[in-house]
Design an enzyme around this catalytic site. Structure first.
Site, PDB file in Angstrom:
ATOM      1  N   PRO B 128      18.149   3.239  10.762  1.00  0.00           N
ATOM      2  CA  PRO B 128      17.208   3.788  11.744  1.00  0.00           C
ATOM      3  C   PRO B 128      16.921   5.273  11.514  1.00  0.00           C
ATOM      4  CG  PRO B 128      18.762   2.337  12.830  1.00  0.00           C
ATOM      5  CD  PRO B 128      19.185   2.408  11.390  1.00  0.00           C
ATOM      6  N   ILE B 157      15.600  -4.608   6.721  1.00  0.00           N
ATOM      7  CA  ILE B 157      16.073  -5.156   5.448  1.00  0.00           C
ATOM      8  C   ILE B 157      15.320  -6.444   5.108  1.00  0.00           C
ATOM      9  CG2 ILE B 157      18.073  -5.945   4.121  1.00  0.00           C
ATOM     10  CD1 ILE B 157      17.982  -2.872   5.031  1.00  0.00           C
ATOM     11  N   ARG B 243      10.158  -0.575  -8.439  1.00  0.00           N
ATOM     12  CA  ARG B 243       8.870  -0.062  -7.940  1.00  0.00           C
ATOM     13  C   ARG B 243       7.669  -0.680  -8.634  1.00  0.00           C
ATOM     14  NH1 ARG B 243      11.229   5.626  -6.840  1.00  0.00           N
ATOM     15  NH2 ARG B 243      11.666   5.343  -4.634  1.00  0.00           N
ATOM     16  N   ARG B 268     -22.557 -16.351   0.816  1.00  0.00           N
ATOM     17  CA  ARG B 268     -23.125 -15.907   2.079  1.00  0.00           C
ATOM     18  C   ARG B 268     -24.601 -15.531   1.910  1.00  0.00           C
ATOM     19  NH1 ARG B 268     -23.176 -15.919   7.577  1.00  0.00           N
ATOM     20  NH2 ARG B 268     -23.549 -13.848   8.434  1.00  0.00           N
ATOM     21  N   GLY B 340     -17.768  -9.059   6.518  1.00  0.00           N
ATOM     22  CA  GLY B 340     -18.385  -8.726   7.806  1.00  0.00           C
ATOM     23  C   GLY B 340     -17.538  -9.235   8.960  1.00  0.00           C
ATOM     24  N   GLY B 341     -18.219  -9.708   9.994  1.00  0.00           N
ATOM     25  CA  GLY B 341     -17.514 -10.192  11.188  1.00  0.00           C
ATOM     26  C   GLY B 341     -16.521 -11.294  10.869  1.00  0.00           C
ATOM     27  N   GLU B 364       9.804   0.885  -0.195  1.00  0.00           N
ATOM     28  CA  GLU B 364      10.398   1.388  -1.446  1.00  0.00           C
ATOM     29  C   GLU B 364       9.921   2.808  -1.732  1.00  0.00           C
ATOM     30  OE1 GLU B 364      10.963  -2.817  -3.587  1.00  0.00           O
ATOM     31  OE2 GLU B 364      11.361  -1.111  -4.862  1.00  0.00           O
ATOM     32  N   GLY B 365       9.956   3.616  -0.680  1.00  0.00           N
ATOM     33  CA  GLY B 365       9.498   4.988  -0.764  1.00  0.00           C
ATOM     34  C   GLY B 365       8.044   5.071  -0.369  1.00  0.00           C
TER      35      GLY B 365
END
Lengths: 264, 384
Positions: B128, B157, B243, B268, B340-341, B364-365
């Site tokens: 924490p 974790i 990383r 679309r 869009g929506g 991880e940073g």
């Protein structure tokens, strides 16, 4: 328990194109895959091996590039891949194909020891005949059970299986060695493992010609095929037809009148 | 498609993970996200396909794979679901410290099961009050005879509660600050080791993020990883290797969102035309694709550099994570924009990509910490 799985490489498409002059499939530019029904046969073979031990040998008849299908089966857990390939096999119908594959299976029996179960997919997605599996068992003179949806038990050289029918299923007991064709309800084919793929990459595929298997030339290819394809064409779409509208009882009356007067 | 000169084996990993992603992950990603449920059936498929073997050396049952192998796998899985992918990648994160620092006995004991995916792993540093400042760790490990006694709480974790094997960082000598931290291998079920709060999250919701609580938890001294005081080094070296995995996760999420956006733009129709015919959309797609490809080039190059084993890679590793995660956030946001929506709605897949992308800039940073790492190393290099 030694298991032989017969597979076929097919084009990955639902729209098979036909060369109108030769009446054969056009394979150019279409990706090849293992016939989807054969995937269930491979999976069942590997499961039998995992349960009872032994070896899974996969065999296919086809051009040299069908080796890829055998390697894919090895990646899923099969032990050996055998490619049956020869120009003499060209033009084989289902009878000649099943003769050729049965010759390969006899040779497998001689070189790798006796087999207990032969597995095939119920049919190929390109030809859709469902004849090659039963043809192989006929040539080998062993029992066959088609449309197997479950192998319940194999004990003391007797297999008990469930065979799918239109109404439900039959339970069949049969002596080994036996040929099963399987339906998709039998299992869910596994995804190959990375180690399996690595093994497949370095696996040596065995290749046999007509001569290697001592085949009778008269039974091979076009010569050995009683089926003569005269012409293949796309059936013309249905035209016309009538749509009857209205209340069900009125329409039913009209249909009966039509059937009576015009059609029958 | 760019040619990244992958080996045959890497192409196999790519093909296999893509197949699993398409067949086994795509159909269930939204379901696990909505239910916040750990995707055990999918993890089982990954295990059976040997994917947990990638980051374990051959003599312990792995395929001895490289960082690039892991990146390729993580990218492809993330393309379908960044959350399921992190359940997988977090096990790599928990396994890497054992691979890097385990002695033969520890390797033999833990790695074969992790390689098979019979057990999954987790790595526990964060507390924490110790996030970016790992030296503020309060969990203690006091040596008493042939064991250590751990007390404290880890939180956030990944794989917490679901993993069997944990690598936990605790202070063996508080007076030494960061140099007083040590790493321990602790198995689930060890008396005194329990699980606390399970977090409810914005994204990567099917992954487990949980508290680990140690109350007079006795850990045999054989479970000490490396030496006392090396906990911080274990952490840094592990992150250097892991990383790029987070970067690959971000890259996969970005690519997945881009795939959806392009497909949607072609389908679309507005003003009587597919929206992909509008320049405004085309330019967005062009930018997104360019950034994704640049991220891929960097991630793969860094992974290769690490695999080559040439000295310090902290800067390069941080660069990959920083760049790819920023690209993921931008590309997923733009993908929602193209939808869009509809993009804002849970019935469509892209809002999840945007939610899943955010964490890659944080864990991880944080990306601010990555910039610190990069800048410090550049300045140090120039001072030489």
């Amino acid at each position: 328990m030694n298991i032989i799985v017969c597979i076929k490489q097919v084009p990955e498409t639902t729209e098979v194109r036909i060369n109108p002059e030769t009446n054969t499939l056009i394979r150019d530019g279409v990706k090849s895959i293992i016939n989807p029904f054969d995937m269930y046969a491979i999976e069942e073979g590997v499961r039998l091996k995992e349960k009872f031990g032994g070896k899974v040998m996969v065999v296919t008849m086809g051009p040299p590039q069908a080796e890829a299908a055998l390697k894919e089966a090895i990646a899923m857990g099969a032990d050996e891949g055998i490619l049956v390939s020869d120009r003499a096999f060209a033009g084989s119908d289902t009878w000649a194909t099943s003769y050729t594959l049965s010759s390969a299976i006899k040779k497998i029996g001689k070189e790798f020891g006796s087999y207990d179960v032969i597995l095939c997919g119920k049919q190929a997605s390109d030809g859709d005949t469902a004849q090659v599996g039963p043809g192989i068992s006929t040539h080998l003179d062993i029992p066959q059970v088609t449309y197997v949806k479950k192998i319940e038990e194999i004990k003391d050289s007797i297999a008990r299986v469930e065979r799918m029918t239109e109404e439900g299923f039959d339970i069949v007991e049969v002596h080994l060695p036996v040929l099963f064709t399987v339906v998709k309800e039998i299992n869910e084919p596994r995804i190959p493992s990375l180690k399996g793929m690595m093994r497949a990459k370095s696996a040596k595929i065995i290749s046999w010609s007509a001569k290697d298997m001592n085949c009778d030339p008269d039974n091979l290819g076009l010569n050995g095929s009683p089926t003569k394809v005269v012409k293949i064409f796309t059936p013309p779409p249905k035209v016309g037809g009538q749509i009857l509208q209205g209340e069900p009882d009125v329409v039913a009356g009209k249909i009966i009148a039509l059937l009576k007067d015009d059609i029958l | 498609m760019m040619d990244y000169l992958l080996t045959d084996e890497q192409k196999m990993i790519q093909e296999l993970t893509r197949k699993i992603a398409d067949e086994k992950i795509r159909p269930v990603a939204a379901k696990y996200d909505a239910k916040e449920e750990f995707p055990w059936p999918v993890i089982k498929v990954l295990a059976e396909s040997d994917l947990f073997a990638i980051f374990v050396p051959e003599q312990y049952g792995g395929t001895g794979g490289s960082v690039l192998d892991l990146c390729i796998a993580t990218e492809e899985l993330s393309r379908a679901c960044g959350s399921i992918a992190v359940c997988y990648a977090a096990s790599a994160l928990g396994t890497i410290p054992i691979v890097l620092f385990g002695n033969d006995e520890q390797n033999k004991k833990y790695l074969p099961d992790l390689a098979k995916g019979k057990k999954i792993a987790a790595f526990a540093v964060t507390e924490p009050e110790a996030g970016s400042d790992a030296s503020a760790i309060k969990t203690t490990a006091v040596k008493k005879g042939d064991h250590y006694v751990l007390n404290g709480t880890k939180h956030f974790i990944t794989n917490g509660g679901e993993a069997e094997t944990y690598v936990v960082i605790a202070m063996t000598d508080k007076s030494k600050g960061a140099r007083g931290a040590s790493a321990f291998i602790i198995e689930k079920g060890t008396p005194g080791f329990t699980f606390g709060k399970k977090e409810e999250k914005l994204g990567i919701r099917s992954s487990s993020t949980r508290e680990l609580i140690f109350t007079d938890c006795k850990v045999p001294k054989e479970n000490l990883l490396a030496k006392e005081g090396m906990g911080f080094i274990v952490t840094m070296r592990t992150f250097d290797k892991s990383r790029p995995g987070v970067a690959a996760q971000a890259l996969g999420i970005a690519q997945g969102a881009l795939d959806h956006a392009v497909k949607y733009a072609r389908e679309r129709v507005q003003f009587g035309k597919p929206i992909s015919s509008f320049q405004g959309i085309q330019w967005m797609i062009a930018d997104m694709a360019t950034e994704v490809e640049a991220a891929r080039a960097l991630v793969y190059a860094v992974a290769r550099t690490i695999d080559a084993g040439n000295g310090s890679v902290s800067k390069e590793s941080a660069m990959a994570k920083l760049f790819a995660s920023d690209v993921a956030m931008k590309v997923t946001t733009d993908a929602v924009q193209i939808f869009g929506g509809y993009g804002y709605m849970r019935d469509y897949p892209v809002e999840k990509y945007m939610r899943d992308a955010k964490i890659t800039q944080i864990y991880e940073g944080t990306n601010q910490i990555q910039r610190n790492i990069i800048a410090l190393q550049i300045i140090k290099e120039l001072a030489k």
